[in-house]
Every structure is written in C-alpha cells, then in structure tokens.
Scaffold this motif. Structure first.
Motif, short mmCIF file in Angstrom:
data_model
loop_
_atom_site.label_atom_id
_atom_site.label_comp_id
_atom_site.label_asym_id
_atom_site.label_seq_id
_atom_site.Cartn_x
_atom_site.Cartn_y
_atom_site.Cartn_z
N LEU A 1 0.82 -1.21 0.00
CA LEU A 1 0.00 0.00 0.00
C LEU A 1 0.85 1.25 0.00
CD1 LEU A 1 -2.81 -1.07 2.50
CD2 LEU A 1 -3.00 -0.83 0.01
N GLN A 2 2.02 1.18 0.69
CA GLN A 2 2.88 2.36 0.76
C GLN A 2 3.58 2.64 -0.56
OE1 GLN A 2 3.40 4.53 3.52
NE2 GLN A 2 1.51 3.49 4.08
N THR A 3 3.82 1.60 -1.37
CA THR A 3 4.60 1.79 -2.59
C THR A 3 3.73 1.84 -3.85
OG1 THR A 3 4.90 -0.62 -2.73
CG2 THR A 3 6.60 0.64 -1.60
N ARG A 4 2.45 1.61 -3.71
CA ARG A 4 1.61 1.60 -4.90
C ARG A 4 1.43 3.01 -5.44
NH1 ARG A 4 -3.60 3.25 -3.66
NH2 ARG A 4 -3.97 3.52 -1.43
N GLY A 5 0.85 3.12 -6.60
CA GLY A 5 0.62 4.40 -7.24
C GLY A 5 -0.46 5.20 -6.56
N GLU B 1 2.72 18.02 -7.86
CA GLU B 1 3.44 17.13 -6.95
C GLU B 1 4.92 17.48 -6.91
OE1 GLU B 1 2.78 13.06 -7.95
OE2 GLU B 1 0.59 13.23 -7.90
N LYS B 2 5.51 17.29 -5.74
CA LYS B 2 6.94 17.54 -5.59
C LYS B 2 7.52 16.46 -4.68
CE LYS B 2 10.18 21.34 -4.64
NZ LYS B 2 10.73 21.33 -6.01
N GLU B 3 8.54 15.77 -5.15
CA GLU B 3 9.14 14.67 -4.39
C GLU B 3 10.54 15.05 -3.91
OE1 GLU B 3 7.29 12.20 -3.70
OE2 GLU B 3 5.68 12.42 -5.19
N GLY B 4 11.11 14.21 -3.07
CA GLY B 4 12.49 14.39 -2.62
C GLY B 4 12.70 15.60 -1.73
N LEU B 5 11.69 15.97 -0.95
CA LEU B 5 11.78 17.16 -0.10
C LEU B 5 12.59 16.86 1.17
CD1 LEU B 5 8.05 18.16 -0.51
CD2 LEU B 5 9.99 19.49 -1.35
N SER B 6 13.43 17.80 1.54
CA SER B 6 14.23 17.65 2.75
C SER B 6 13.34 17.65 3.99
CB SER B 6 15.25 18.79 2.86
OG SER B 6 15.88 18.79 4.14
N ALA C 1 -5.27 28.38 -2.06
CA ALA C 1 -4.33 27.28 -2.27
C ALA C 1 -4.53 26.24 -1.17
CB ALA C 1 -2.88 27.78 -2.26
N LEU C 2 -4.46 24.99 -1.56
CA LEU C 2 -4.47 23.87 -0.61
C LEU C 2 -3.13 23.17 -0.73
CD1 LEU C 2 -7.57 24.42 -1.13
CD2 LEU C 2 -7.93 22.04 -0.50
N THR C 3 -2.45 23.01 0.40
CA THR C 3 -1.10 22.46 0.39
C THR C 3 -0.97 21.35 1.40
OG1 THR C 3 -0.23 24.67 -0.20
CG2 THR C 3 1.36 23.01 0.55
N ALA C 4 -0.45 20.23 0.95
CA ALA C 4 -0.06 19.12 1.81
C ALA C 4 1.41 18.84 1.53
CB ALA C 4 -0.92 17.88 1.51
N TRP C 5 2.00 17.93 2.29
CA TRP C 5 3.41 17.62 2.05
C TRP C 5 3.57 17.06 0.62
CZ3 TRP C 5 7.79 18.39 5.00
CH2 TRP C 5 8.96 17.78 4.55
N GLY C 6 4.28 17.81 -0.21
CA GLY C 6 4.55 17.36 -1.57
C GLY C 6 3.39 17.48 -2.54
N ARG C 7 2.29 18.11 -2.14
CA ARG C 7 1.13 18.24 -3.00
C ARG C 7 0.54 19.64 -2.85
NH1 ARG C 7 3.36 14.14 -3.85
NH2 ARG C 7 2.49 12.04 -4.10
N GLN C 8 0.06 20.21 -3.96
CA GLN C 8 -0.53 21.55 -3.89
C GLN C 8 -1.57 21.73 -5.00
OE1 GLN C 8 1.83 25.40 -4.57
NE2 GLN C 8 1.59 25.33 -2.33
N LEU C 9 -2.64 22.44 -4.65
CA LEU C 9 -3.71 22.72 -5.60
C LEU C 9 -4.10 24.18 -5.48
CD1 LEU C 9 -5.88 21.68 -7.62
CD2 LEU C 9 -7.32 21.18 -5.62
N PRO D 1 -1.10 9.34 2.07
CA PRO D 1 -0.06 8.32 1.93
C PRO D 1 1.32 8.88 1.64
CG PRO D 1 -1.48 8.36 0.00
CD PRO D 1 -2.12 9.25 1.01
N GLN D 2 1.39 10.12 1.14
CA GLN D 2 2.70 10.72 0.85
C GLN D 2 3.31 11.42 2.06
OE1 GLN D 2 -0.02 12.43 0.67
NE2 GLN D 2 0.61 14.43 1.38
N THR D 3 2.55 11.46 3.17
CA THR D 3 2.99 12.18 4.36
C THR D 3 4.12 11.43 5.07
OG1 THR D 3 0.76 13.05 4.67
CG2 THR D 3 2.25 13.16 6.56
N PRO D 4 5.24 12.09 5.40
CA PRO D 4 6.32 11.38 6.09
C PRO D 4 5.95 10.87 7.47
CG PRO D 4 7.13 13.42 5.09
CD PRO D 4 5.64 13.45 4.98
N GLU D 5 5.17 11.65 8.24
CA GLU D 5 4.83 11.26 9.61
C GLU D 5 3.32 11.40 9.84
OE1 GLU D 5 7.19 13.46 12.41
OE2 GLU D 5 9.06 13.08 11.33
#
Length: 219
Positions: free
Chosen positions: A63-67, A80-85, A174-182, A203-207
């Motif tokens: 589930l964590q690795t699926r699309g 979408e934005k990946e690889g965030l510090s 604007a709506l913003t989540a970790w690595g996602r924005q609309l 599912p993209q949330t680190p914690e």
C-alpha cells in the motif's frame, strides 16, 4: 458336550472377548497419547502468528509503494513535488514555492487541529505541520467574505487542517499538503473536499498522525 461344559466354554469366550476389547482400548489410548506428544502445537501456533504478521507487513508495504489512489488520481490540477528535505532548522528557509510544499523546517510545528488564523503563518513552522499530515489552506488577502466563510467552515473543527492568509500567492486559494498543492479560484470548488479526503494524513505524508497540537499556537 454336556450343558455345563457348554456354559463354561461360553463364559471363557466372553471373558476372552472382554480381555481383547480391554487390550484394544488401552492400545488406542497409548496411540492417542503418543500423537499428542508428537504434534508440536507450540511451534505450529508460533509459526502461524509469524505468518500472519508477515502477511500484514507485506500488505502494508504494498500500500505504501503503490501508485496514486483513485481519490488522488481524480483531482485535476494537483502539483506534486518529491524528494523534499526533512531537516530541522531554526533559521529562515528559502522555499521554491509559495506556500511551500515541504522541505527543511522549524523543529516546532504550527498547531493544525482545525485552526483558523487571521494572520500569515511562519512558513518554517507550517511546513513541519505538513510533515505530520496537515493540509494548509491559504487565501490571498482581500478574498470575498462569503468565500472566506466557506473556507472557515471546511477547516474549523477538522483535525489536521489550518487556514491562514498568504500574501502574494498566485491564486486566490491554495491547498497544500506535504509534496502536493492545488491552486483554486473559488471556495465552492468540489476539489477542496477531494483534496482534504486524499491528503489529510495522506499516503505521501512522512509522519502521518504525528502531533498537530501542543506546539506553536500563534502566527
């Protein structure tokens, strides 16, 4: 053969049959006891539990690795934005989007348990909240009152959300989540509810589910 002799013979045969049945019963009992001793029930239970735990772990990893989920895929316009510090810093951070979608952030998160703020938030604290699974709803100052009221209704009392003005953002809302924005033009847009369903502790949330209160309570 006399009658008494026949009677003795029958009694002897009956006695013999009873002895045979007794020996058969004792043999069966010994066999059952041996089977019980030989079956390693403790080992069977142990490996059954290990198997169940392994199956759950494999399913979780899948589930964590699926699309993207169907809910995520249905939201048009999401960036979408990946690889965030995820580094902590007490200094100012230069983010490449406004509002920021993630990256290095302050060790103290902004309280995001359905909070409505009337002043801009410090990016570095808000980003920490995104790391915990919050959705940050922002609006450009001057947004019409009825539009702002709609946004307040969405956020007020909804855990893992926060609302604040954000001067200079590209769109009115604007709506913003970790690595996602609309980015949106109107508070009645149905994608707001879809975004909240998909990305509050998404599912993209680190914690996902880490604390969203008990920290910074003011802008």
């Amino acid at each position: 053969m006399s009658k008494s002799a026949r009677t003795r013979a029958r009694n002897q045969q009956r006695h013999k049959n009873l002895q045979n049945r007794g020996r058969s019963s004792r043999a069966r009992n010994r066999k059952n006891a041996l089977i019980k001793r030989e079956v390693p029930w403790g080992g069977i239970v142990f490996f059954t539990v290990i198997g169940v735990v392994s199956a759950v772990a494999i399913a979780f990893a899948f589930l964590q690795t699926r699309g993207p989920s169907a809910a995520e895929a249905a939201i048009s316009g999401v960036v979408e934005k990946e690889g965030l510090s995820r580094e902590h810093t007490t200094g100012a951070v230069e983010y490449d989007t406004a509002p920021p979608m993630g990256g290095a952030h302050d060790p103290v998160w902004q309280n995001c348990d359905g909070r409505v703020y009337d002043r801009p938030l410090r990016d570095e604290n808000a980003v920490h909240s995104l790391e915990h699974g919050a959705v940050w709803v922002t609006y450009r100052p001057g947004l019409a009152g009825d539009q702002l009221d709609r946004l307040k209704d969405k956020v007020d009392g909804t855990d893992y959300t926060m609302l604040s003005p954000y001067p200079g953002q590209d769109a009115p809302i604007a709506l913003t989540a970790w690595g996602r924005q609309l980015m949106l033009q109107d508070a009645s847009d149905a994608r707001i509810d879809a975004f909240l369903r998909a990305y509050v502790k998404g599912p993209q949330t680190p914690e996902p589910g880490a604390a969203c209160d008990g920290a910074k309570d003011t802008p």
